[in-house]
Design a protein around this motif. Structure first.
Motif, PDB file in Angstrom:
ATOM      1  N   ALA A  13     -11.985   5.095  -6.783  1.00 33.37           N
ATOM      2  CA  ALA A  13     -12.005   5.290  -5.329  1.00 33.37           C
ATOM      3  C   ALA A  13     -10.664   4.914  -4.707  1.00 33.37           C
ATOM      4  O   ALA A  13     -10.174   5.573  -3.791  1.00 33.37           O
ATOM      5  CB  ALA A  13     -13.132   4.475  -4.697  1.00 33.37           C
ATOM      6  N   GLY A  14     -10.054   3.843  -5.209  1.00 32.06           N
ATOM      7  CA  GLY A  14      -8.739   3.427  -4.705  1.00 32.06           C
ATOM      8  C   GLY A  14      -7.675   4.475  -4.958  1.00 32.06           C
ATOM      9  O   GLY A  14      -6.874   4.809  -4.075  1.00 32.06           O
ATOM     10  N   PHE A  15      -7.660   5.036  -6.193  1.00 28.11           N
ATOM     11  CA  PHE A  15      -6.693   6.078  -6.504  1.00 28.11           C
ATOM     12  C   PHE A  15      -6.948   7.352  -5.697  1.00 28.11           C
ATOM     13  O   PHE A  15      -6.014   8.025  -5.269  1.00 28.11           O
ATOM     14  CB  PHE A  15      -6.673   6.376  -8.005  1.00 28.11           C
ATOM     15  N   ALA A  16      -8.216   7.669  -5.476  1.00 32.83           N
ATOM     16  CA  ALA A  16      -8.542   8.843  -4.651  1.00 32.83           C
ATOM     17  C   ALA A  16      -8.030   8.648  -3.225  1.00 32.83           C
ATOM     18  O   ALA A  16      -7.462   9.565  -2.619  1.00 32.83           O
ATOM     19  CB  ALA A  16     -10.049   9.099  -4.655  1.00 32.83           C
ATOM     20  N   ALA A  17      -8.211   7.450  -2.678  1.00 31.68           N
ATOM     21  CA  ALA A  17      -7.734   7.161  -1.316  1.00 31.68           C
ATOM     22  C   ALA A  17      -6.212   7.245  -1.244  1.00 31.68           C
ATOM     23  O   ALA A  17      -5.648   7.775  -0.281  1.00 31.68           O
ATOM     24  CB  ALA A  17      -8.221   5.786  -0.877  1.00 31.68           C
ATOM     25  N   ILE A  18      -5.551   6.733  -2.267  1.00 22.02           N
ATOM     26  CA  ILE A  18      -4.082   6.811  -2.306  1.00 22.02           C
ATOM     27  C   ILE A  18      -3.642   8.273  -2.374  1.00 22.02           C
ATOM     28  O   ILE A  18      -2.702   8.685  -1.692  1.00 22.02           O
ATOM     29  CB  ILE A  18      -3.524   6.000  -3.496  1.00 22.02           C
ATOM     30  N   GLY A  19      -4.331   9.077  -3.180  1.00 19.33           N
ATOM     31  CA  GLY A  19      -4.006  10.507  -3.282  1.00 19.33           C
ATOM     32  C   GLY A  19      -4.154  11.225  -1.949  1.00 19.33           C
ATOM     33  O   GLY A  19      -3.280  11.998  -1.546  1.00 19.33           O
ATOM     34  N   VAL A  20      -5.249  10.966  -1.242  1.00 15.21           N
ATOM     35  CA  VAL A  20      -5.467  11.581   0.071  1.00 15.21           C
ATOM     36  C   VAL A  20      -4.378  11.133   1.050  1.00 15.21           C
ATOM     37  O   VAL A  20      -3.846  11.939   1.825  1.00 15.21           O
ATOM     38  CB  VAL A  20      -6.877  11.251   0.605  1.00 15.21           C
ATOM     39  N   ALA A  21      -4.012   9.861   0.991  1.00  8.12           N
ATOM     40  CA  ALA A  21      -2.965   9.348   1.886  1.00  8.12           C
ATOM     41  C   ALA A  21      -1.620  10.011   1.605  1.00  8.12           C
ATOM     42  O   ALA A  21      -0.878  10.355   2.532  1.00  8.12           O
ATOM     43  CB  ALA A  21      -2.862   7.825   1.749  1.00  8.12           C
ATOM     44  N   ILE A  22      -1.303  10.216   0.341  1.00 12.52           N
ATOM     45  CA  ILE A  22      -0.030  10.860  -0.017  1.00 12.52           C
ATOM     46  C   ILE A  22      -0.012  12.310   0.459  1.00 12.52           C
ATOM     47  O   ILE A  22       0.986  12.782   1.014  1.00 12.52           O
ATOM     48  CB  ILE A  22       0.223  10.751  -1.538  1.00 12.52           C
ATOM     49  N   VAL A  23      -1.117  13.017   0.260  1.00 13.28           N
ATOM     50  CA  VAL A  23      -1.194  14.405   0.732  1.00 13.28           C
ATOM     51  C   VAL A  23      -1.026  14.460   2.248  1.00 13.28           C
ATOM     52  O   VAL A  23      -0.271  15.284   2.784  1.00 13.28           O
ATOM     53  CB  VAL A  23      -2.527  15.066   0.290  1.00 13.28           C
ATOM     54  N   ALA A  24      -1.681  13.580   2.982  1.00 10.31           N
ATOM     55  CA  ALA A  24      -1.558  13.543   4.448  1.00 10.31           C
ATOM     56  C   ALA A  24      -0.129  13.217   4.862  1.00 10.31           C
ATOM     57  O   ALA A  24       0.413  13.827   5.792  1.00 10.31           O
ATOM     58  CB  ALA A  24      -2.528  12.523   5.029  1.00 10.31           C
ATOM     59  N   LEU A  25       0.494  12.282   4.165  1.00  7.41           N
ATOM     60  CA  LEU A  25       1.873  11.908   4.472  1.00  7.41           C
ATOM     61  C   LEU A  25       2.816  13.097   4.298  1.00  7.41           C
ATOM     62  O   LEU A  25       3.602  13.424   5.190  1.00  7.41           O
ATOM     63  CB  LEU A  25       2.313  10.755   3.572  1.00  7.41           C
ATOM     64  N   VAL A  26       2.711  13.773   3.151  1.00 13.33           N
ATOM     65  CA  VAL A  26       3.641  14.861   2.830  1.00 13.33           C
ATOM     66  C   VAL A  26       3.386  16.102   3.684  1.00 13.33           C
ATOM     67  O   VAL A  26       4.325  16.762   4.116  1.00 13.33           O
ATOM     68  CB  VAL A  26       3.561  15.194   1.324  1.00 13.33           C
ATOM     69  N   THR A  27       2.122  16.433   3.956  1.00 13.62           N
ATOM     70  CA  THR A  27       1.835  17.690   4.648  1.00 13.62           C
ATOM     71  C   THR A  27       1.778  17.564   6.169  1.00 13.62           C
ATOM     72  O   THR A  27       2.025  18.542   6.861  1.00 13.62           O
ATOM     73  CB  THR A  27       0.519  18.303   4.159  1.00 13.62           C
ATOM     74  N   PHE A  28       1.453  16.381   6.693  1.00 11.94           N
ATOM     75  CA  PHE A  28       1.283  16.255   8.145  1.00 11.94           C
ATOM     76  C   PHE A  28       2.243  15.260   8.797  1.00 11.94           C
ATOM     77  O   PHE A  28       2.919  15.591   9.771  1.00 11.94           O
ATOM     78  CB  PHE A  28      -0.156  15.843   8.483  1.00 11.94           C
ATOM     79  N   ILE A  29       2.319  14.049   8.282  1.00 11.77           N
ATOM     80  CA  ILE A  29       3.078  12.994   8.952  1.00 11.77           C
ATOM     81  C   ILE A  29       4.584  13.221   8.858  1.00 11.77           C
ATOM     82  O   ILE A  29       5.287  13.176   9.877  1.00 11.77           O
ATOM     83  CB  ILE A  29       2.682  11.615   8.394  1.00 11.77           C
ATOM     84  N   LEU A  30       5.107  13.474   7.653  1.00 18.78           N
ATOM     85  CA  LEU A  30       6.555  13.699   7.525  1.00 18.78           C
ATOM     86  C   LEU A  30       7.044  14.880   8.364  1.00 18.78           C
ATOM     87  O   LEU A  30       8.053  14.748   9.066  1.00 18.78           O
ATOM     88  CB  LEU A  30       6.943  13.858   6.053  1.00 18.78           C
ATOM     89  N   PRO A  31       6.370  16.053   8.332  1.00 17.68           N
ATOM     90  CA  PRO A  31       6.851  17.158   9.170  1.00 17.68           C
ATOM     91  C   PRO A  31       6.780  16.848  10.672  1.00 17.68           C
ATOM     92  O   PRO A  31       7.708  17.167  11.419  1.00 17.68           O
ATOM     93  CB  PRO A  31       5.918  18.317   8.809  1.00 17.68           C
ATOM     94  N   ALA A  32       5.699  16.228  11.122  1.00 19.42           N
ATOM     95  CA  ALA A  32       5.522  15.992  12.561  1.00 19.42           C
ATOM     96  C   ALA A  32       6.408  14.867  13.077  1.00 19.42           C
ATOM     97  O   ALA A  32       6.924  14.940  14.188  1.00 19.42           O
ATOM     98  CB  ALA A  32       4.054  15.673  12.863  1.00 19.42           C
TER      99      ALA A  32
END
Length: 175
Positions: A13-32
């Motif tokens: 579950a911890g690794f899954a949460a980290i994976g979701v956070a990385i995807v959100a960071l790369v696709t949404f947070i960094l561009p915006a």
């Protein structure tokens, strides 16, 4: 009945949460936030324009023609199968920096100008192409109205986000 969670399940579950956070960071947070878009999804969703506008002056819009470093953001809707023209009044040698992007596919466009006072219908094209996003700068070769004609050849309306800064007065949509 008490249910305990195993260490193995917690680690997964911890690794899954980290994976979701990385995807959100790369696709949404960094561009915006930082105009960093390694996947291209941020541009497709219009998120990079948020960062560009905020990096310019900390706001998305400013008064037109102020000459400040801030971009003015204009949204233009091009109906399906139709064309629209958006213009600015500029004096000879005045400058404009621009960027525009669509929320959909490519549009045919013509960046052009019409001399002030001309009644013959003359216009001078500077760029004619088909793209979904364009970035550049422009120096008016004469006093007059300068801007874009966009043609939507698709069956769906397309929205354009136009960011401009420089020495101009907004004329707006030309009917």
């Amino acid at each position: 009945m008490q249910h305990t969670v195993s260490t193995k399940t917690l680690i997964k579950a911890g690794f899954a949460a980290i994976g979701v956070a990385i995807v959100a960071l790369v696709t949404f947070i960094l561009p915006a936030e930082y105009n960093v878009d390694p996947t291209g999804i941020g541009q497709a969703l219009g998120l990079t324009s948020i960062a560009q506008a905020s990096q310019s002056n900390g706001s998305a819009t400013t008064a037109a023609g102020t000459g400040s470093d801030a971009f003015e953001t204009i949204t233009i809707l091009v109906p399906a199968g139709k064309g629209v023209e958006y213009k600015f009044a500029m004096t000879k040698q005045s400058k404009m920096t621009y960027e525009w992007m669509t929320d959909g596919g490519e549009l045919f466009y013509d960046l052009h100008g019409e001399p002030e006072g001309d009644t013959t219908g003359y216009f001078e094209s500077y760029t004619i192409a088909t793209n979904a996003d364009v970035k550049g700068s422009f120096t008016a070769p004469f006093n007059g109205s300068h801007g874009w004609y966009w043609k939507n050849k698709t069956a769906k309306p397309v929205s354009i986000q136009l960011l401009v800064k420089g020495e101009y007065e907004v004329i707006g949509l030309k009917q």
